[in-house]
Design a protein around this motif. Structure first.
Motif, PDB file in Angstrom:
ATOM      1  N   MET A  58       0.824  -1.201   0.000  1.00  0.00           N
ATOM      2  CA  MET A  58       0.000   0.000   0.000  1.00  0.00           C
ATOM      3  C   MET A  58       0.862   1.257   0.000  1.00  0.00           C
ATOM      4  SD  MET A  58       0.232  -1.666   2.982  1.00  0.00           S
ATOM      5  CE  MET A  58      -0.708  -1.963   4.428  1.00  0.00           C
ATOM      6  N   ARG A  59       0.381   2.289  -0.682  1.00  0.00           N
ATOM      7  CA  ARG A  59       1.159   3.502  -0.826  1.00  0.00           C
ATOM      8  C   ARG A  59       1.133   4.334   0.448  1.00  0.00           C
ATOM      9  NH1 ARG A  59      -0.415   8.745  -4.437  1.00  0.00           N
ATOM     10  NH2 ARG A  59       1.407   9.992  -3.956  1.00  0.00           N
ATOM     11  N   PHE A  60      -0.069   4.524   1.016  1.00  0.00           N
ATOM     12  CA  PHE A  60      -0.197   5.374   2.196  1.00  0.00           C
ATOM     13  C   PHE A  60      -0.051   4.564   3.483  1.00  0.00           C
ATOM     14  CE2 PHE A  60      -2.212   8.216  -0.869  1.00  0.00           C
ATOM     15  CZ  PHE A  60      -1.716   9.448  -0.465  1.00  0.00           C
ATOM     16  N   GLY A  61       0.310   5.250   4.555  1.00  0.00           N
ATOM     17  CA  GLY A  61       0.362   4.631   5.872  1.00  0.00           C
ATOM     18  C   GLY A  61       1.484   3.627   6.040  1.00  0.00           C
ATOM     19  N   ASN A  62       2.741   4.099   5.894  1.00  0.00           N
ATOM     20  CA  ASN A  62       3.862   3.166   6.049  1.00  0.00           C
ATOM     21  C   ASN A  62       4.004   2.749   7.514  1.00  0.00           C
ATOM     22  OD1 ASN A  62       6.884   2.367   6.348  1.00  0.00           O
ATOM     23  ND2 ASN A  62       6.477   2.381   4.134  1.00  0.00           N
ATOM     24  N   LYS A  63       4.078   1.447   7.744  1.00  0.00           N
ATOM     25  CA  LYS A  63       4.052   0.908   9.103  1.00  0.00           C
ATOM     26  C   LYS A  63       5.303   1.222   9.912  1.00  0.00           C
ATOM     27  CE  LYS A  63       0.813  -2.781   7.927  1.00  0.00           C
ATOM     28  NZ  LYS A  63       0.598  -4.245   7.793  1.00  0.00           N
ATOM     29  N   ALA A  64       6.342   1.700   9.254  1.00  0.00           N
ATOM     30  CA  ALA A  64       7.540   2.124   9.991  1.00  0.00           C
ATOM     31  C   ALA A  64       7.226   3.306  10.903  1.00  0.00           C
ATOM     32  CB  ALA A  64       8.660   2.488   9.020  1.00  0.00           C
ATOM     33  N   PHE A  65       6.148   4.016  10.616  1.00  0.00           N
ATOM     34  CA  PHE A  65       5.735   5.139  11.471  1.00  0.00           C
ATOM     35  C   PHE A  65       5.482   4.658  12.898  1.00  0.00           C
ATOM     36  CE2 PHE A  65       2.185   7.817  13.176  1.00  0.00           C
ATOM     37  CZ  PHE A  65       2.906   8.988  13.329  1.00  0.00           C
ATOM     38  N   ARG A  66       5.010   3.443  13.047  1.00  0.00           N
ATOM     39  CA  ARG A  66       4.749   2.911  14.387  1.00  0.00           C
ATOM     40  C   ARG A  66       6.043   2.747  15.176  1.00  0.00           C
ATOM     41  NH1 ARG A  66       0.410  -1.442  11.963  1.00  0.00           N
ATOM     42  NH2 ARG A  66      -1.339   0.039  11.781  1.00  0.00           N
ATOM     43  N   GLN A  67       7.119   2.342  14.493  1.00  0.00           N
ATOM     44  CA  GLN A  67       8.415   2.249  15.161  1.00  0.00           C
ATOM     45  C   GLN A  67       8.897   3.632  15.564  1.00  0.00           C
ATOM     46  OE1 GLN A  67       9.988  -0.619  11.756  1.00  0.00           O
ATOM     47  NE2 GLN A  67      11.501  -0.419  13.373  1.00  0.00           N
ATOM     48  N   TRP A  68       8.700   4.596  14.662  1.00  0.00           N
ATOM     49  CA  TRP A  68       9.093   5.969  14.980  1.00  0.00           C
ATOM     50  C   TRP A  68       8.298   6.470  16.181  1.00  0.00           C
ATOM     51  CZ3 TRP A  68       6.560  10.566  15.512  1.00  0.00           C
ATOM     52  CH2 TRP A  68       7.363  11.724  15.609  1.00  0.00           C
ATOM     53  N   HIS A  69       7.018   6.141  16.244  1.00  0.00           N
ATOM     54  CA  HIS A  69       6.171   6.616  17.335  1.00  0.00           C
ATOM     55  C   HIS A  69       6.604   6.000  18.667  1.00  0.00           C
ATOM     56  CE1 HIS A  69       2.489   8.033  19.344  1.00  0.00           C
ATOM     57  NE2 HIS A  69       2.385   8.863  18.329  1.00  0.00           N
ATOM     58  N   GLU A  70       7.110   4.782  18.638  1.00  0.00           N
ATOM     59  CA  GLU A  70       7.660   4.170  19.852  1.00  0.00           C
ATOM     60  C   GLU A  70       8.891   4.945  20.318  1.00  0.00           C
ATOM     61  OE1 GLU A  70       8.391   0.093  18.914  1.00  0.00           O
ATOM     62  OE2 GLU A  70       6.261  -0.413  18.733  1.00  0.00           O
ATOM     63  N   ARG A  71       9.713   5.369  19.370  1.00  0.00           N
ATOM     64  CA  ARG A  71      10.874   6.204  19.705  1.00  0.00           C
ATOM     65  C   ARG A  71      10.411   7.531  20.295  1.00  0.00           C
ATOM     66  NH1 ARG A  71      16.015   7.228  17.231  1.00  0.00           N
ATOM     67  NH2 ARG A  71      15.974   5.061  16.537  1.00  0.00           N
ATOM     68  N   LEU A  72       9.341   8.095  19.729  1.00  0.00           N
ATOM     69  CA  LEU A  72       8.779   9.346  20.246  1.00  0.00           C
ATOM     70  C   LEU A  72       8.418   9.209  21.715  1.00  0.00           C
ATOM     71  CD1 LEU A  72       7.381  12.181  20.010  1.00  0.00           C
ATOM     72  CD2 LEU A  72       5.346  10.969  19.186  1.00  0.00           C
ATOM     73  N   SER A  73       7.821   8.107  22.089  1.00  0.00           N
ATOM     74  CA  SER A  73       7.404   7.892  23.478  1.00  0.00           C
ATOM     75  C   SER A  73       8.597   7.928  24.420  1.00  0.00           C
ATOM     76  CB  SER A  73       6.674   6.544  23.588  1.00  0.00           C
ATOM     77  OG  SER A  73       6.222   6.337  24.901  1.00  0.00           O
ATOM     78  N   ILE A  74       9.693   7.309  24.011  1.00  0.00           N
ATOM     79  CA  ILE A  74      10.908   7.296  24.827  1.00  0.00           C
ATOM     80  C   ILE A  74      11.502   8.694  24.933  1.00  0.00           C
ATOM     81  CG2 ILE A  74      13.278   6.416  24.967  1.00  0.00           C
ATOM     82  CD1 ILE A  74      12.210   3.889  23.474  1.00  0.00           C
ATOM     83  N   GLU A  75      11.600   9.370  23.785  1.00  0.00           N
ATOM     84  CA  GLU A  75      12.206  10.701  23.751  1.00  0.00           C
ATOM     85  C   GLU A  75      11.362  11.738  24.488  1.00  0.00           C
ATOM     86  OE1 GLU A  75      15.213  11.376  22.605  1.00  0.00           O
ATOM     87  OE2 GLU A  75      15.461   9.260  22.081  1.00  0.00           O
ATOM     88  N   THR A  76      10.047  11.538  24.496  1.00  0.00           N
ATOM     89  CA  THR A  76       9.151  12.472  25.190  1.00  0.00           C
ATOM     90  C   THR A  76       9.436  12.499  26.682  1.00  0.00           C
ATOM     91  OG1 THR A  76       7.389  12.284  23.544  1.00  0.00           O
ATOM     92  CG2 THR A  76       6.732  12.963  25.755  1.00  0.00           C
ATOM     93  N   SER A  77       9.648  11.339  27.266  1.00  0.00           N
ATOM     94  CA  SER A  77       9.961  11.266  28.703  1.00  0.00           C
ATOM     95  C   SER A  77      11.240  12.029  29.017  1.00  0.00           C
ATOM     96  CB  SER A  77      10.102   9.804  29.125  1.00  0.00           C
ATOM     97  OG  SER A  77       8.890   9.111  28.960  1.00  0.00           O
ATOM     98  N   LYS A  78      12.243  11.892  28.168  1.00  0.00           N
ATOM     99  CA  LYS A  78      13.508  12.602  28.379  1.00  0.00           C
ATOM    100  C   LYS A  78      13.313  14.109  28.248  1.00  0.00           C
ATOM    101  CE  LYS A  78      16.259   8.809  26.400  1.00  0.00           C
ATOM    102  NZ  LYS A  78      17.126   8.423  25.253  1.00  0.00           N
ATOM    103  N   PHE A  79      12.554  14.502  27.230  1.00  0.00           N
ATOM    104  CA  PHE A  79      12.313  15.925  26.978  1.00  0.00           C
ATOM    105  C   PHE A  79      11.600  16.591  28.152  1.00  0.00           C
ATOM    106  CE2 PHE A  79       9.007  18.915  25.262  1.00  0.00           C
ATOM    107  CZ  PHE A  79       9.846  20.012  25.101  1.00  0.00           C
ATOM    108  N   LEU A  80      10.550  15.945  28.650  1.00  0.00           N
ATOM    109  CA  LEU A  80       9.804  16.523  29.769  1.00  0.00           C
ATOM    110  C   LEU A  80      10.656  16.575  31.033  1.00  0.00           C
ATOM    111  CD1 LEU A  80       6.263  14.958  29.203  1.00  0.00           C
ATOM    112  CD2 LEU A  80       7.003  17.296  28.718  1.00  0.00           C
TER     113      LEU A  80
END
Length: 283
Positions: A58-80
């Motif tokens: 499928m063209r839209f909605g690449n599932k690698a975004f979910r891995q990136w979002h997991e990284r976001l969760s980790i980085e958010t804790s550090k940022f706050l």
């Protein structure tokens, strides 16, 4: 209506007033929190390069975004942890982190829209409620440094992971992804006489000034990703707006659009999280 609603609308309007007539490069120096937020956005942008899109049918909605979002969760804790005083870190980070996690789109649906964009404003509104930023001193930098760095990261996510437009009206809407971008952009252009609304059709102006003005960045992005069709067909609302001659009136109209299509829409409002800071208090 509620006190929270009234304050939030006033906060958005104050942000717009703070950037009227100001180019991005002319922004006053940010406070440490806004500077840290910009650095946070840069680190999230780098993370996109470290997590390439997956090969999928499928063209839209690449599932690698979910891995990136997991990284976001980790980085958010550090940022706050970096920006919040230790005395309030534990309790406040629990309330603040969902706004950051929702700011970049939904990892399940792999989509992004104006409701996600709203979380940027909610996040900084809460920082104001916590007295970590000031209306008079910091709002220009909130938009011209904080929001600009956020949009740069969002553009990379939208292109690399092909995020689905969430709740888009297609050609009958303002834009697939953003509303505040164009509202802030019109506000930014409202106290200058060099760039006219019709200049969005001038490729040289877009090329030269899209890095200085949010509205032009939004137009340039649309023209780039939808280059195979006429702008009047892909973006009829923005095309119609270009026929007006007063950025102030355009700004007022886009504020009404933001209220009507974002804040007042149940599919958006139902996802807003309330707590001890962003209070659910109705009159």
């Amino acid at each position: 209506t509620s006190t929270t609603y009234s304050e939030l609308v006033k906060f958005v309007q104050d942000c717009a007033e703070a950037i009227a007539g100001c180019k991005i490069s002319d922004c006053s120096p940010p406070n440490s929190i806004i500077s840290s937020f910009s650095d946070f956005m840069n680190s999230l942008s780098i993370a996109v390069e470290e997590i390439p899109p997956l090969k999928q049918p499928m063209r839209f909605g690449n599932k690698a975004f979910r891995q990136w979002h997991e990284r976001l969760s980790i980085e958010t804790s550090k940022f706050l942890s970096d920006i919040l005083p230790s005395s309030i870190l534990v309790n406040v980070s629990k309330e603040l982190s969902p706004y950051i996690l929702d700011m970049f789109g939904n990892p399940t649906r792999i989509d992004y829209g104006t409701g996600h964009e709203l979380n940027f404003v909610l996040f900084f509104y809460i920082l104001w409620k916590l007295q970590l930023i000031e209306i008079e001193k910091d709002l220009q930098a909130v938009v011209l440094i904080g929001f600009v760095s956020y949009i740069k990261t969002m553009r990379k996510l939208q292109v690399i992971y092909m995020l689905e437009p969430a709740g888009s009206h297609g050609v009958w809407g303002l834009d697939d992804y953003h509303c505040l971008l164009f509202f802030f952009g019109a506000a930014q252009l409202s106290k200058q006489n060099i760039i006219t609304p019709s200049d969005i059709h001038n490729p040289s102006i877009l090329q030269e000034l899209s890095n200085e003005y949010l509205y032009l960045e939004g137009i340039q992005f649309i023209r780039t990703i939808k280059s195979s069709a006429p702008f009047a067909e892909t973006s009829p609302m923005l095309n119609d707006i270009s026929g007006m001659n007063d950025w102030g009136k355009i700004c007022s109209g886009l504020m009404r659009l933001f209220l009507g299509e974002v804040l007042h829409k149940l599919p958006v409002a139902q996802h807003i999280l309330f707590g001890s800071i962003l209070k659910a208090t109705w009159r």
